[in-house]
Design an enzyme around this catalytic site. Structure first.
Site, PDB file in Angstrom:
ATOM      1  N   GLU B 241       0.923  -1.291  -0.045  1.00 29.35           N
ATOM      2  CA  GLU B 241      -0.123  -0.101   0.158  1.00 29.35           C
ATOM      3  C   GLU B 241       0.863   1.359  -0.117  1.00 29.35           C
ATOM      4  O   GLU B 241       0.608   2.033  -0.680  1.00 29.35           O
ATOM      5  CB  GLU B 241      -1.112   0.068   1.318  1.00 29.35           C
ATOM      6  CG  GLU B 241      -2.033   1.276   1.257  1.00 29.35           C
ATOM      7  CD  GLU B 241      -3.050   1.025   2.173  1.00 29.35           C
ATOM      8  OE1 GLU B 241      -3.944  -0.070   2.090  1.00 29.35           O
ATOM      9  OE2 GLU B 241      -3.183   1.911   2.991  1.00 29.35           O
ATOM     10  N   ARG B 267      -3.979  33.319 -17.536  1.00 35.91           N
ATOM     11  CA  ARG B 267      -4.151  34.445 -16.759  1.00 35.91           C
ATOM     12  C   ARG B 267      -3.279  35.495 -16.883  1.00 35.91           C
ATOM     13  O   ARG B 267      -1.926  35.341 -16.866  1.00 35.91           O
ATOM     14  CB  ARG B 267      -4.532  34.023 -15.520  1.00 35.91           C
ATOM     15  CG  ARG B 267      -5.172  35.202 -14.610  1.00 35.91           C
ATOM     16  CD  ARG B 267      -5.363  34.774 -13.121  1.00 35.91           C
ATOM     17  NE  ARG B 267      -5.703  35.887 -12.123  1.00 35.91           N
ATOM     18  CZ  ARG B 267      -6.858  36.538 -12.140  1.00 35.91           C
ATOM     19  NH1 ARG B 267      -7.666  36.353 -13.306  1.00 35.91           N
ATOM     20  NH2 ARG B 267      -7.220  37.569 -11.412  1.00 35.91           N
ATOM     21  N   GLN B 278       8.388  35.930 -12.067  1.00 37.56           N
ATOM     22  CA  GLN B 278       9.324  34.730 -11.460  1.00 37.56           C
ATOM     23  C   GLN B 278       8.676  34.045 -10.174  1.00 37.56           C
ATOM     24  O   GLN B 278       8.690  32.939  -9.950  1.00 37.56           O
ATOM     25  CB  GLN B 278      10.719  35.306 -11.208  1.00 37.56           C
ATOM     26  CG  GLN B 278      11.750  34.260 -11.216  1.00 37.56           C
ATOM     27  CD  GLN B 278      13.143  34.957 -11.172  1.00 37.56           C
ATOM     28  OE1 GLN B 278      13.315  35.700  -9.988  1.00 37.56           O
ATOM     29  NE2 GLN B 278      13.943  34.769 -12.043  1.00 37.56           N
TER      30      GLN B 278
END
Lengths: 90, 378
Positions: B241, B267, B278
């Site tokens: 798991e 955007r 940056q």
């Protein structure tokens, strides 16, 4: 590995890893590791890793039971009877 | 040393990803048990419920690394991470131990588990036993008909829709965690009581509940492995798991990163793409770096599993890296999406809620770090 070689290695590992070096020197080959919860689930995983990485012994899952891990004597007998796995790279 | 995927791995990843995208394109996360079951059928139709199960039982017979790659594809293309988690937990913590340690009688359940007709839940955690399985209080006493189970499990993923539970109970109180035995328990047995779904913060497509065993008689043939072998079986299933399940989160991070790249290039503010700042582009770079670091650790941990070298430290590092990266990247995604990300519906806040439990389930980060540190001889 013979029983005489295996037993001190396992004793040292358990003493240093799980008992702070066993300052009072109480750990013996018949100390009940499971009953006293020295070997819990996390410590057992670390012990199995030690056996594999340092002693080159891979303990099959079917052998991981209370009878084989109840004390150092039982673990040492189990390990000395298992064939060492070949060394592998990292 | 070989870092590239094989042609087969590429093809399987692409096929799985495409099949998941097709089936789950219109899927909406639901907490309705019937809808959850229908989603499971879709996942099962792609083979995701049986990836690493033996072929003779209806599985695909994949190793750990190939299983991880398929779960990564599942997580990449299915936004319902609760469903992804539930299917992976069913496979890795339940079906794997039944396949490897079950008697012929218990293995009869496997065919149903492999094709998703039987949903499984891992019933281990108790109120007083989380990381420390030696604290488990549920008991299994021998009887003429097998074992009588008594006790209550506090958090069982998939429980409200489960058909079978893999559970652990004390058979030898004097043997610590090696006094545990593992059982497959069909839900239909008398004395299995499943509580109502637990309200949760995330992974809503995976229903969870408490499960109580009240004098539940389990045939001896449903014991997995030897009596007292439960602790080792549980650790083995957790190896799978912690290794494979978290690959699903690599997939989530890959999808999330693509969404963030799209968002920051689309955007515009102050007359330029926000990716041109940056402070934004470096956040994306960090997200990629975290994802790839975690990916390498996970692939290596799975590769070691396939070599038969269960390396506790390697698995612990992979689990820690993926879970911490998933949370950090989800927080970054939230910042990059701004108020849109904070609103329910865009998927970004859901990703964060789905990632937060990763440092808790399958062994907390604290335990993983302890394993790593103690492996160093501390």
């Amino acid at each position: 590995m013979t029983l005489d070689e295996v037993t001190p290695r396992i004793t040292t590992f358990i003493s240093e890893s799980f008992l702070d070096g066993d300052p009072k020197g109480e750990l013996t080959e018949s100390t009940p590791l499971l009953e006293w919860e020295i070997l819990n689930s996390m410590n057992s995983a670390l012990l199995l890793n030690f056996l594999r990485e340092e002693l080159r012994v891979d303990v099959p899952l079917s052998s991981i039971n209370a009878a084989n891990f109840r004390d150092i004597a039982a673990i040492s007998t189990l390990v000395s009877g298992l064939v060492a796995v070949p060394a592998e790279g990292v | 040393m070989e870092f590239d995927w094989s042609p087969n791995q590429r093809e399987r990843y692409a096929d799985t990803s495409a099949a998941v995208a097709e089936r789950f394109a219109e899927h909406e996360t639901s907490t309705d048990p019937e809808s959850v079951r229908l989603a499971w059928k879709d996942a099962a139709g792609i083979g995701l419920t049986g990836l690493c199960l033996p072929r003779e039982h209806g599985g695909a017979g994949l190793g750990a690394l190939d299983t991880a790659l398929s779960l990564e594809a599942f997580g990449r293309s299915c936004p319902d991470m609760g469903l992804v988690f539930g299917v992976a937990a069913h496979l890795l913590s339940c079906a794997v131990p039944v396949a490897e340690f079950g008697t012929d009688e218990a293995r009869e359940l496997l065919a149903g588990m492999a094709v998703g007709d039987l949903i499984a839940g891992n019933a281990m955690t108790e109120d007083e036993a989380g990381s420390d399985v030696g604290r488990i209080r549920a008991t299994a006493e021998r009887s003429s008909e097998g074992y009588v189970l008594n006790g209550e499990k506090s958090f069982v993923s998939n429980a409200p829709v489960a058909d079978v539970f893999v559970t652990y109970a004390v058979t030898d109180p004097s043997a610590g965690f090696l006094g545990l035995s593992a059982f497959a328990v069909p839900r239909g047995l008398d004395g299995v009581v499943v509580g109502p779904p637990l309200p949760k913060m995330g992974l809503n497509g995976c229903l969870a509940a408490r499960v109580r065993f009240e004098g539940c008689v389990v045939p001896a043939g449903y014991r997995l492995g030897a009596e007292g072998g439960g602790g080792a079986i549980f650790q083995h299933s957790m190896g799978w798991e912690r290794g494979c399940l978290f690959a699903a989160y690599l997939g989530l991070m890959e999808r999330q990163l693509a969404e963030c790249v799209g968002r920051t290039t689309d955007r515009r503010q102050f007359g330029r793409k926000i990716a041109g700042f940056q402070a934004v582009s470096h956040r994306i770079a960090r997200m990629r770096q975290r994802l790839e670091s975690a990916r390498l650790l996970l692939y290596r941990a799975c590769w070691l599993l396939d070599q038969g070298r269960t390396d506790v430290g390697a698995i612990a590092m992979a689990k820690t890296a993926v879970s911490e990266a998933a949370i950090a990247n989800s927080l970054d995604a939230m910042q990059l999406f701004g108020s849109t990300g904070y609103l329910a519906g865009a998927g970004i806040e859901e990703q964060l809620r789905d990632c937060l439990p990763t440092t808790i389930f399958s062994g907390t980060t604290e335990i993983q770090l302890e394993l790593i540190a103690r492996g160093e001889g501390l």
